[in-house]
Write a protein that holds these residues in place. Structure first.
Motif: not given
Length: 146
Positions: A10-13, A18-22, A140-144
């Motif tokens: 799961a730590d490779d997903s 992102l869900w957990q950190v968010t 993060l900017r690249a993903l946005r």
């Protein structure tokens, strides 16, 4: 039976991480904003409106676009902020059919007090990244942009 995933752990997903950190970041922001009796989405819209308003009249669409929020949800949150007398809707100066959205003095004061708390929360939350913070922010900017 097991989960049919391509990740060994799961730590490779990246999506799960992102869900957990968010979720953790949102909890920290809620705690930082609690003394001000304002939700995080209310803060984002109020701060964004305060920022945008420095350049002239702001429409609800422009606010939602800049904050990357759903237009219907933006409308609902603005009604709440309006009821709290933090924003108001004056006539738009160049479009007689439209209303602008504007921050009141109380809203501007609250935005400026809360942005200090939010930025302190961010600094503490992301401190563990150390010198990697600029790279993380660029990612993060690249993903946005996607």
């Amino acid at each position: 039976m097991s989960l049919d995933t391509r990740h060994a752990s799961a730590d490779d997903s990246p999506g799960l991480l992102l869900w957990q950190v968010t979720n953790r970041w949102q909890a920290a922001q809620r705690a930082a904003l609690k003394p001000f009796d304002i939700t995080h989405v209310q803060f984002v819209l109020l701060a964004t409106l305060t920022y945008l308003q420095a350049s002239g009249p702001v429409t609800q669409k422009a606010l939602a676009d800049m904050a990357a929020t759903d237009p219907m949800m933006t409308s609902q949150v603005l009604r709440t902020l309006e009821n709290r007398e933090l924003v108001h809707r004056p006539a738009h100066p160049t479009d007689r059919r439209a209303r602008a959205v504007a921050v009141t003095q109380a809203g501007r004061d609250l935005a400026n007090r809360t942005v200090v708390a939010v930025e302190a929360c961010d600094a503490a939350f992301f401190a563990g990244l150390g010198d990697d913070l600029p790279t993380f922010t660029a990612a993060l900017r690249a993903l946005r942009r996607r």
